[in-house]
Design a protein around this motif. Structure first.
Motif, mmCIF file in Angstrom:
data_model
loop_
_atom_site.group_PDB
_atom_site.id
_atom_site.type_symbol
_atom_site.label_atom_id
_atom_site.label_comp_id
_atom_site.label_asym_id
_atom_site.label_seq_id
_atom_site.Cartn_x
_atom_site.Cartn_y
_atom_site.Cartn_z
ATOM 1 N N VAL A 140 0.826 -1.222 0.000
ATOM 2 C CA VAL A 140 0.000 0.000 0.000
ATOM 3 C C VAL A 140 0.857 1.268 0.000
ATOM 4 O O VAL A 140 0.323 2.379 -0.005
ATOM 5 C CB VAL A 140 -0.979 0.021 1.200
ATOM 6 C CG1 VAL A 140 -1.961 -1.147 1.114
ATOM 7 C CG2 VAL A 140 -0.239 0.030 2.533
ATOM 8 N N GLY A 141 2.169 1.093 0.011
ATOM 9 C CA GLY A 141 3.037 2.263 -0.032
ATOM 10 C C GLY A 141 4.460 1.870 -0.366
ATOM 11 O O GLY A 141 4.864 0.707 -0.187
ATOM 12 N N GLN B 117 9.603 12.114 6.093
ATOM 13 C CA GLN B 117 8.463 11.229 5.882
ATOM 14 C C GLN B 117 7.410 11.493 6.947
ATOM 15 O O GLN B 117 7.725 11.576 8.129
ATOM 16 C CB GLN B 117 8.930 9.764 5.951
ATOM 17 C CG GLN B 117 7.815 8.736 5.775
ATOM 18 C CD GLN B 117 8.352 7.304 5.791
ATOM 19 O OE1 GLN B 117 9.551 7.080 5.592
ATOM 20 N NE2 GLN B 117 7.486 6.342 6.015
ATOM 21 N N PHE B 120 1.537 9.256 9.066
ATOM 22 C CA PHE B 120 0.148 9.131 9.515
ATOM 23 C C PHE B 120 -0.609 10.429 9.254
ATOM 24 O O PHE B 120 -1.036 11.120 10.173
ATOM 25 C CB PHE B 120 0.161 8.783 11.013
ATOM 26 C CG PHE B 120 -1.061 8.025 11.485
ATOM 27 C CD1 PHE B 120 -1.103 6.637 11.408
ATOM 28 C CD2 PHE B 120 -2.157 8.685 12.002
ATOM 29 C CE1 PHE B 120 -2.219 5.928 11.852
ATOM 30 C CE2 PHE B 120 -3.281 7.990 12.446
ATOM 31 C CZ PHE B 120 -3.306 6.608 12.379
ATOM 32 N N VAL B 140 3.025 8.738 -0.941
ATOM 33 C CA VAL B 140 3.711 7.507 -1.370
ATOM 34 C C VAL B 140 3.029 6.252 -0.822
ATOM 35 O O VAL B 140 3.467 5.131 -1.085
ATOM 36 C CB VAL B 140 5.200 7.512 -0.966
ATOM 37 C CG1 VAL B 140 5.940 8.659 -1.655
ATOM 38 C CG2 VAL B 140 5.378 7.559 0.546
ATOM 39 N N GLY B 141 1.965 6.441 -0.058
ATOM 40 C CA GLY B 141 1.252 5.287 0.470
ATOM 41 C C GLY B 141 -0.098 5.690 1.009
ATOM 42 O O GLY B 141 -0.326 6.858 1.345
ATOM 43 N N ARG B 142 -1.000 4.722 1.046
ATOM 44 C CA ARG B 142 -2.346 4.955 1.586
ATOM 45 C C ARG B 142 -2.774 3.695 2.316
ATOM 46 O O ARG B 142 -2.917 2.643 1.696
ATOM 47 C CB ARG B 142 -3.317 5.277 0.447
ATOM 48 C CG ARG B 142 -4.707 5.629 0.939
ATOM 49 C CD ARG B 142 -5.675 5.911 -0.219
ATOM 50 N NE ARG B 142 -6.899 6.508 0.291
ATOM 51 C CZ ARG B 142 -7.190 7.812 0.230
ATOM 52 N NH1 ARG B 142 -6.358 8.656 -0.332
ATOM 53 N NH2 ARG B 142 -8.314 8.276 0.748
ATOM 54 N N VAL B 143 -2.965 3.791 3.624
ATOM 55 C CA VAL B 143 -3.331 2.634 4.429
ATOM 56 C C VAL B 143 -4.828 2.700 4.716
ATOM 57 O O VAL B 143 -5.303 3.634 5.364
ATOM 58 C CB VAL B 143 -2.544 2.592 5.756
ATOM 59 C CG1 VAL B 143 -2.811 1.272 6.470
ATOM 60 C CG2 VAL B 143 -1.047 2.782 5.507
ATOM 61 N N VAL B 159 0.796 8.093 3.725
ATOM 62 C CA VAL B 159 2.228 8.235 3.967
ATOM 63 C C VAL B 159 2.726 9.260 2.953
ATOM 64 O O VAL B 159 2.456 9.129 1.754
ATOM 65 C CB VAL B 159 2.962 6.888 3.783
ATOM 66 C CG1 VAL B 159 4.452 7.051 4.061
ATOM 67 C CG2 VAL B 159 2.353 5.816 4.683
ATOM 68 N N HIS B 161 6.073 11.929 1.647
ATOM 69 C CA HIS B 161 7.539 11.905 1.643
ATOM 70 C C HIS B 161 8.090 12.990 0.735
ATOM 71 O O HIS B 161 7.493 13.318 -0.291
ATOM 72 C CB HIS B 161 7.989 10.525 1.135
ATOM 73 C CG HIS B 161 9.466 10.357 0.950
ATOM 74 N ND1 HIS B 161 10.122 10.729 -0.213
ATOM 75 C CD2 HIS B 161 10.419 9.869 1.778
ATOM 76 C CE1 HIS B 161 11.414 10.464 -0.089
ATOM 77 N NE2 HIS B 161 11.625 9.947 1.099
#
Lengths: 164, 164
Positions: A140-141, B117, B120, B140-143, B159, B161
């Motif tokens: 996911v990232g 970075q 959250f 750069v990310g998705r939770v 996330v 960065h």
């Protein structure tokens, strides 16, 4: 005839048996961001101080793997578990990481977590990435260059996630 | 005529002045995963214990914002900084978060970090997401569902960065 792998929880007082595995894995500098020269007291504190819980995988009385389970965040993020797994260098390729992952998913469900997240999967560790994918995790990232790999230098890090 | 915003580093002994901002932001339960009823000692320990460093943004002697700068990981990941920023509810929309972000990027460069970075960033906090993007951060990310938002319930976390 190989003996069965047994996985059980340990406390701080049992960490000494896990330490050789922890030390060897971290010293290699290819999968964990912990300082390669971390000492036993620091490692024990990080992996056994609540809410972190520590488990060992043993066969014939030898500790071949160790893993840690904890909430990935406090408070309003504490429904998501986090784990780290380590396998002794001489015990690779025997399904120990896979067995620990399965065990951790069951323990996490039992503890009431509804998801699990890995924050720092080193992208060059392709065996691990594929293994986590087989266990239901999605990437996911991807954080560029977040790891200084001992041999490869600047290396991307993956965030992986699955629901429970 | 508005006074200039001044940003300066504080130690644990200066945290009491930042605490009202911290408490108000966390109590809202819409941007941070810290327990909404966190106490001052816990907050102070997390944001001022080295290697975490804490900074306040003041105007006319009032603390209107507080931020924390630290390595996002130990050891082989400690070239990446992490920050958290909080603005007093009555001081929103005045560029305080933006000023703290700019300050933190300069402090992080000065401290030798090569990237920053955020782990959250609550996706519903669109003002923050856009602000960080304007400051050079990429998602750069998705939770999925990693935050239990006080009003919106299960909410994705980003996330973000950037290099320095």
């Amino acid at each position: 005839m190989s003996a069965t792998l047994a996985i059980r929880e340990i406390g701080a007082d049992g960490f000494a048996r896990a330490w050789p595995v922890f030390r060897a894995v971290v010293a290699a500098g290819d999968t964990y961001s912990y300082p390669p020269d971390i000492d036993e007291a620091q490692a024990r504190a990080m992996w056994t101080t609540p809410p972190s819980r520590c488990f060992v995988a043993e066969r014939d009385g030898d500790v071949l793997g160790v893993y840690m389970l904890r909430p990935n965040q406090p408070g309003l993020g504490d429904h998501v578990a986090n784990c780290g797994y380590m396998v002794a260098p001489h015990a690779r390729g025997q399904g120990i990481a896979s067995a620990m992952c399965t065990h951790s998913l069951e323990e996490a469900r039992r503890a009431g977590f509804s998801a699990m997240q890995y924050n720092f999967v080193v992208s060059s560790n392709e065996t691990a990435v594929r293994l986590w994918q087989r266990h239901g995790f999605a990437i996911v990232g991807r954080v560029p260059g977040a790891f200084r790999h001992a041999h490869l230098g600047s290396t991307d890090v993956l965030v992986m996630h699955r629901t429970l």
